[in-house]
Scaffold this active site. Structure first.
Site, PDB file in Angstrom:
ATOM      1  N   ARG A   1      10.838  -1.141  12.733  1.00 42.57           N
ATOM      2  CA  ARG A   1       9.489  -1.143  13.302  1.00 42.57           C
ATOM      3  C   ARG A   1       9.318  -2.332  14.243  1.00 42.57           C
ATOM      4  NH1 ARG A   1       5.008  -0.025   8.667  1.00 42.57           N
ATOM      5  NH2 ARG A   1       3.797  -1.261  10.139  1.00 42.57           N
TER       6      ARG A   1
ATOM      7  N   LYS B   1       0.836  -1.216   0.000  1.00 39.94           N
ATOM      8  CA  LYS B   1       0.000   0.000   0.000  1.00 39.94           C
ATOM      9  C   LYS B   1       0.866   1.259   0.000  1.00 39.94           C
ATOM     10  CE  LYS B   1      -2.341  -1.051   3.776  1.00 39.94           C
ATOM     11  NZ  LYS B   1      -1.873  -2.396   4.192  1.00 39.94           N
TER      12      LYS B   1
ATOM     13  N   ARG C   1      11.538  -6.375   5.071  1.00 34.93           N
ATOM     14  CA  ARG C   1      11.399  -4.990   5.521  1.00 34.93           C
ATOM     15  C   ARG C   1      11.919  -4.808   6.949  1.00 34.93           C
ATOM     16  NH1 ARG C   1       5.438  -2.462   5.443  1.00 34.93           N
ATOM     17  NH2 ARG C   1       5.255  -3.354   7.510  1.00 34.93           N
TER      18      ARG C   1
ATOM     19  N   ARG D   1      -9.966   0.435   8.507  1.00 37.62           N
ATOM     20  CA  ARG D   1      -9.586  -0.930   8.849  1.00 37.62           C
ATOM     21  C   ARG D   1     -10.713  -1.671   9.573  1.00 37.62           C
ATOM     22  NH1 ARG D   1      -3.699   0.213   8.728  1.00 37.62           N
ATOM     23  NH2 ARG D   1      -2.566  -1.744   8.810  1.00 37.62           N
TER      24      ARG D   1
ATOM     25  N   ARG E   1      -0.729  -9.025  13.371  1.00 37.88           N
ATOM     26  CA  ARG E   1      -1.291  -8.033  12.439  1.00 37.88           C
ATOM     27  C   ARG E   1      -2.083  -8.697  11.330  1.00 37.88           C
ATOM     28  NH1 ARG E   1       4.059  -5.323  11.063  1.00 37.88           N
ATOM     29  NH2 ARG E   1       2.939  -4.269   9.397  1.00 37.88           N
TER      30      ARG E   1
END
Ligand code: ADP
Length: 190
Positions: free
Chosen positions: A134, A14, A128, A89, A145
């Protein structure tokens, strides 16, 4: 105005596709994840409130999220349109967003749902993680998640399907090929 929702699970791309869409269509980018991370890094009251949820891969409660989105829309009053990235969401968030846009005499034009399977998502987020820093890119938090996505967020899609606005786009392949498919969907919704 042109308002687009970029929809999909964590790791679907995204953020990458948002950047390209903003450049092409000159839209204001509203990423609730980016807004939250900015607050966390500045240690604001809101940042302190949401950090625990985000670090653990849980959705931030709707009342908090809806509040920051409203503020972000108001802060971009002159925008020619928005790209909503990571919002809505939940179905409640989608309903509130529709209400806000109606007040502005506009609407969501297109919901692009990036389709990527779970194995590929896990692989991408692991790559990532090595550079993102993160806390929620940790393997266990990623599972949480993805779980939140399939428990709560997936229901947003039928909400927009019922309005005839959802378009599924294959999210695996060359970034440019995916972008071309997204643009085709956006252009036909304008
Ligand atoms: P990704 O798409 O990679 O999961 P985001 O940057 O969109 O990452 O979101 C990171 C985290 O921020 C989410 O896991 C969640 O905790 C929180 N968050 C972002 N947007 C929302 C939202 N609309 N509702 C609730 N929580 C959200």
């Amino acid at each position: 105005m042109l308002n687009i929702v970029l929809f999909g699970p964590p790791g679907a791309g995204k953020g990458t596709q948002s950047e390209k869409l903003i450049a092409k269509y000159k839209l204001a980018h509203l990423s609730t994840g980016d807004i939250f991370r900015d607050h966390i890094s500045r240690k604001t009251e809101l940042g302190v409130k949401v950090k625990e949820y985000i670090d653990n891969g849980l959705l931030v409660p709707d009342e908090v999220t809806v509040g920051i989105l409203k503020a972000a829309i108001e802060a971009n009053a002159g925008a020619t349109g928005f790209i909503f990235d990571g919002f809505p969401r939940t179905v409640h968030q989608a309903e509130v967003l529709d209400g806000m846009l109606t007040t502005l005499n506009t609407k969501i034009h297109s919901v692009i749902a990036l389709d990527v399977n779970e194995d590929e998502l896990k692989k991408r987020i692991e790559i990532r993680r090595q550079t993102s820093g993160r806390a929620d890119d940790d393997a266990e938090k990623v599972l949480k998640r993805i779980d939140e996505y399939f428990q709560k967020t997936i229901h947003v899609l039928p909400y927009y399907e019922a309005q005839g606005k959802a378009v599924k786009v294959q999210g695996i392949g060359e970034i440019e090929t995916i972008f071309t498919a997204i643009c085709k969907a956006v252009d036909s919704a304008k």
